[in-house]
Structure formats: C-alpha cells, structure tokens
Design a protein around this motif. Structure first.
Motif, PDB file in Angstrom:
ATOM      1  N   GLY A   1       0.828  -1.203   0.000  1.00 52.15           N
ATOM      2  CA  GLY A   1       0.000   0.000   0.000  1.00 52.15           C
ATOM      3  C   GLY A   1       0.867   1.261   0.000  1.00 52.15           C
ATOM      4  O   GLY A   1       2.048   1.233  -0.377  1.00 52.15           O
ATOM      5  N   GLY A   2       0.264   2.336   0.457  1.00 51.66           N
ATOM      6  CA  GLY A   2       0.921   3.639   0.424  1.00 51.66           C
ATOM      7  C   GLY A   2       2.255   3.682   1.167  1.00 51.66           C
ATOM      8  O   GLY A   2       3.173   4.394   0.754  1.00 51.66           O
TER       9      GLY A   2
ATOM     10  N   HIS B   1      -4.626   5.348   5.378  1.00 44.17           N
ATOM     11  CA  HIS B   1      -5.894   5.059   6.070  1.00 44.17           C
ATOM     12  C   HIS B   1      -5.916   3.650   6.641  1.00 44.17           C
ATOM     13  O   HIS B   1      -6.765   3.314   7.462  1.00 44.17           O
ATOM     14  CB  HIS B   1      -7.092   5.345   5.157  1.00 44.17           C
ATOM     15  CG  HIS B   1      -7.555   4.166   4.370  1.00 44.17           C
ATOM     16  ND1 HIS B   1      -6.897   3.711   3.239  1.00 44.17           N
ATOM     17  CD2 HIS B   1      -8.602   3.327   4.569  1.00 44.17           C
ATOM     18  CE1 HIS B   1      -7.537   2.654   2.777  1.00 44.17           C
ATOM     19  NE2 HIS B   1      -8.566   2.395   3.563  1.00 44.17           N
ATOM     20  N   ASP B   2      -4.964   2.815   6.213  1.00 44.15           N
ATOM     21  CA  ASP B   2      -4.944   1.441   6.723  1.00 44.15           C
ATOM     22  C   ASP B   2      -3.536   0.866   6.628  1.00 44.15           C
ATOM     23  O   ASP B   2      -2.616   1.528   6.148  1.00 44.15           O
ATOM     24  CB  ASP B   2      -5.927   0.563   5.925  1.00 44.15           C
ATOM     25  CG  ASP B   2      -5.509   0.396   4.470  1.00 44.15           C
ATOM     26  OD1 ASP B   2      -4.514   1.007   4.050  1.00 44.15           O
ATOM     27  OD2 ASP B   2      -6.184  -0.368   3.758  1.00 44.15           O
TER      28      ASP B   2
ATOM     29  N   ASP C   1      -1.719  -2.367   4.951  1.00 47.54           N
ATOM     30  CA  ASP C   1      -1.919  -3.470   4.004  1.00 47.54           C
ATOM     31  C   ASP C   1      -0.708  -4.395   4.077  1.00 47.54           C
ATOM     32  O   ASP C   1       0.410  -3.963   3.780  1.00 47.54           O
ATOM     33  CB  ASP C   1      -2.023  -2.927   2.566  1.00 47.54           C
ATOM     34  CG  ASP C   1      -3.071  -1.823   2.426  1.00 47.54           C
ATOM     35  OD1 ASP C   1      -4.259  -2.131   2.554  1.00 47.54           O
ATOM     36  OD2 ASP C   1      -2.690  -0.652   2.199  1.00 47.54           O
TER      37      ASP C   1
HETATM   38 MG    MG Z   1      -3.385   1.383   2.407  1.00 45.49          MG
END
Ligand code: MG
Ligand code: DGT
Length: 417
Positions: free
Chosen positions: A196-197, A206-207, A209
């Motif tokens: 993810g980011g 936001h999360d 991963d």
């Molecule tokens: Mg993410």
C-alpha cells in the motif's frame, strides 16, 4: 522514454506507468485541486461510470509527474489527458481563482459526503441515503437505531474517532514487525511485506496493508492461525476472512477498468486491529520494537468482544463483526483501532500481487490499461495473460513484472499517481 531513444528531450509519455510520479513534486496545489474535482465527480456519479472522475485524476497525474512547475497552462499544450475542462480549471487556478472548485469546497453536501464516506464500509450511495435522512454529523449515524447491518459500518462508526486519525508510517512498520514475528512462529519462511501507500513512501495512510506468501507453497491455513494468535494477543477487534476465489479463468476473463479498481481473488482478512497506544505514539528512537508486542500480551483479554476464530469452521467466511460492536472511550483503553488488510498470495502470483497491492490505484489502472491497449494482454494481481498464446508469463521479481510489460522499472516511491 520508450520509442524515443536518442532524443535530447524525452517525450512526456501519455502512460503514467512510463513516467515517474514521486510523492513530493512541484505541482502539488494543482494536483490537489484537480483531485477535488475527481472526488466530487465520483460522488455525483449516479451511473457508476466514473469516466469524468478519471479524466480529472489523469490530469492530476500528469501535473504530478510533469518535469517543471506549471506556471502557464500553455505548458500543457499537446499533453494527453489534460482535456479542455481540466485545462480551463488549471488556467483559472493559475490566475488565482477557480469558481467551480470554490463552489464545490463550499458546498455543504460535499462536506457531508466526504465525512460519511470516511466511515469504514460507507460508500457514496450509503452516504447519500444518510444525507437524505437529514443526518448532518457522524453522531447522527452513531445514535441512530436504524443503521446498516454491515459489520464494517457498525464497527466503523463505533471506532470512527480512531479510524479517521491517519495511521503513521512508524506505526505501520512496527505493526508489521509484530506480524512478522508472530507469522514466523506459525509458519517458518513466510514472507511478510508491508504494501500500500507505506511501501510507496507515504508517511501516513488510512490502513495497513500486509501481503503474505510462502516460497514452498505451505500457506494453506496460515491466515486463520495468524488471526487466532492475534486474538490471543488481544489485537483483534473485528474482521472478515475471505477464502481465495481464484480460478484459472480470472487470468483471461474480460474486465472493466473502473474508478473503483478491480477486486482480486486472493484469500484475505479485512478488519480492524487493536494497536497498543505506545506503538502508535512512540518515538522511533526511544521505543524498541519488541515493546509493542510485550505490551499487547499484557492487555487483559476482552472476552465479551470476540468469538473464537475457528480455522476449521465449515463457513467459508467468518466474521468477527457478527458480534455487536461496543464502544469504549479512547481514554479508557490502551489501544487504538486501526484498519488492517492481510492478503495471502500463492508464490507463483506473488510479484504481480505485490505490484497490485503497492499501488497506487491509479498506477495500477494505468498499468492494466497499458497492457490491454498496447500489449493486448491482461494484467491483474494474479498474473499477466497473453490472449494470443493463452499463457501467463511468470515473474520472479517485481523487476520481472516490469520487464514482462516491456516497461522501465518504476520504484514504488515513483508510483504515486
Ligand atoms: Mg493502504
Ligand atoms: P492509503 O491506505 O489511503 O494510504 O492508500 P493506499 O494506496 O495504501 O490504498 P489502499 O490501502 O486502498 O490499497 C492499497 C493498494 O492495493 C491500492 O493500490 C489498491 C490495491 N487494492 C486495494 N484493494 C484491492 C482489491 O480488492 N483488489 C485489488 N486488485 N487491489 C486492491
């Protein structure tokens, strides 16, 4: 740039996957404003067409990777993906005022849509229904007895204060370390990769991963065991396990490239974990990584909150959110709720999965469209399918994924379209 070898000025590729898009760039203001138009178009869209939204996103993507600061809209003449609408907006922004964006950011409806779609499990259509009911705040939704039965929405509302607070990169790294330690105990040799980011160098997201694979193909049953272990450590609030729905056909089936991206077929667990507060607030230099884990084991188990995770359950799908959500004030607990995705990939698909889960979503969209339009092949997180030979091309590294696509390798930090 492909097709332009030897030229002194490389051509600005129409494909974002052939350009470098770093996190920090010189056209941040323009990109941010164009993404307001993207978001607004996505929310207004009644037909789930998203082509308008995507047009703004592509224009934003252009300015993000543009080699110079845009000071005059004519600098973008002849550049693909900056259509007349985006061009007009950019021109107005450069002149100091864009009425269209000004109206949008002052629109109450847009504010409410952003607020409600910020809740885990709430998309534009639910958000619209909430607005139609006259709800103006998260509290209205939290206090309502007539709320969606979706476990994500229920828990998302119950822990919204935590979840709306961005996850910081040090938190994500530390959590991954905990997962790595626990995963290795369950299945030696397991590969644990934060994606993810954060893999693209973002400082917040936001999360969290996390992608898993096992080089010897011993991954069957691993995720349920990991969840059982995390529950023992009192680190699970709620979540849902999905078995793999992969079959050979998904490699070749037609697919639609939508603004929402395309769902994959991996086994996964999507949920909310409890991260110890000192893991969250801790300073990198002061708190050794192991502290987070020790702290977790000390937390008294909240037996009311969770069912036992049953790996052998007949149900394909086990949802901790079957339990009613509870709320505890932030001040009364030593953990913070965080959105977590665990994804399990077979090793043969791993590097495609890694590219897919590293993102950005827009980079993936572009890669997939490029494969389809330029190479007549289908790229997914499961592989790279050649329609003419009916075969998939294996990849033993991320570099090989790019080689297979005949593209120059882009470092994750340059995939921030
Ligand atoms: Mg993410
Ligand atoms: P964030 O978390 O807001 O900082 O942003 P990202 O870039 O981490 O986005 P996120 O967490 O929504 O998803 C990570 C990447 O994984 C993103 O590039 C898209 C991809 N992805 C997410 N969900 C799915 C899915 O269901 N299927 C596929 N193929 N890819 C997905």
């Amino acid at each position: 740039v492909e097709g332009n070898e030897g030229a002194s000025e490389p051509r600005f590729s129409e494909w974002a996957c052939q350009r470098s898009t770093p996190l920090k760039h010189q056209n941040d203001f323009l990109a941010t404003q164009l993404e307001i138009l993207q978001k607004y178009a996505e929310m207004k869209d009644e037909n789930h067409d998203y082509s308008r939204a995507l047009a703004f996103r592509r224009a934003s993507c252009v300015v993000k990777s543009f080699p110079i600061t845009v000071t005059n809209v004519n600098q973008l003449n002849g550049i693909n993906h900056v259509g007349p609408h985006s061009k007009r907006v950019i021109g107005e922004l450069l002149d100091g005022y864009c009425d269209e964006i000004n109206r949008i950011v002052n629109e109450e409806w847009f504010e409410k849509m952003k607020m409600f779609t910020g809740v885990f499990g709430v998309g534009p259509s639910t958000a619209k229904k909430w607005i139609e009911r006259g709800w103006t705040s998260i509290k209205d939704a939290q206090e309502s007895t007539d709320i969606s039965k979706d476990w994500r929405v229920q828990w998302g509302l119950a822990f919204h204060d935590d979840l709306m607070n961005p996850v910081k990169s040090n938190e994500a790294y530390r959590f991954t370390e905990i997962i790595q330690t626990e995963a290795e105990k369950i299945l030696p040799g397991i590969v644990v990769q934060l994606t993810g980011g954060f893999r693209r160098g973002k400082h917040q997201g936001h999360d969290i991963d996390i992608l898993f694979t096992h080089p010897n193909g011993e991954e069957t049953g691993f995720l349920p065991k990991l969840l059982t272990r995390l529950e023992k450590l009192n680190m699970v609030l709620c979540g849902s396990h999905e078995s793999s729905s992969f079959h050979e056909k998904v490699l070749s089936e037609d697919f639609k490239l939508t603004a929402r991206g395309q769902l994959d077929h991996f086994e996964k667990w999507l949920g909310i974990c409890k991260l110890p507060k000192d893991l969250v607030s801790g300073d990198d230099a002061q708190i050794p990584l192991s502290n987070g884990l020790e702290k977790c084991t000390e937390i008294k188990e909240n037996v009311d909150s969770l069912d036992d995770y049953e790996p052998k359950a007949k149900k394909q799908r086990k949802c901790h959110g079957d339990n009613s959500p509870f709320t505890i004030a932030t001040s009364e607990r030593d953990w913070i709720a965080r959105r977590v995705d665990f994804i399990m990939s077979p090793y043969s698909q791993y590097y495609y999965a890694l590219v897919g889960w590293t993102g950005s979503k827009q980079f993936n969209r572009d890669l997939r469209l490029y494969s389809q339009k330029v190479l007549n092949r289908k790229l997914t997180s499961h592989g790279f399918y050649d329609f003419t030979t009916g075969k998939t091309l294996p990849a033993n590294s991320e570099t090989e994924v790019f080689e297979n696509l005949n593209l120059q390798y882009q470092h994750p930090k340059n995939r921030n379209c």
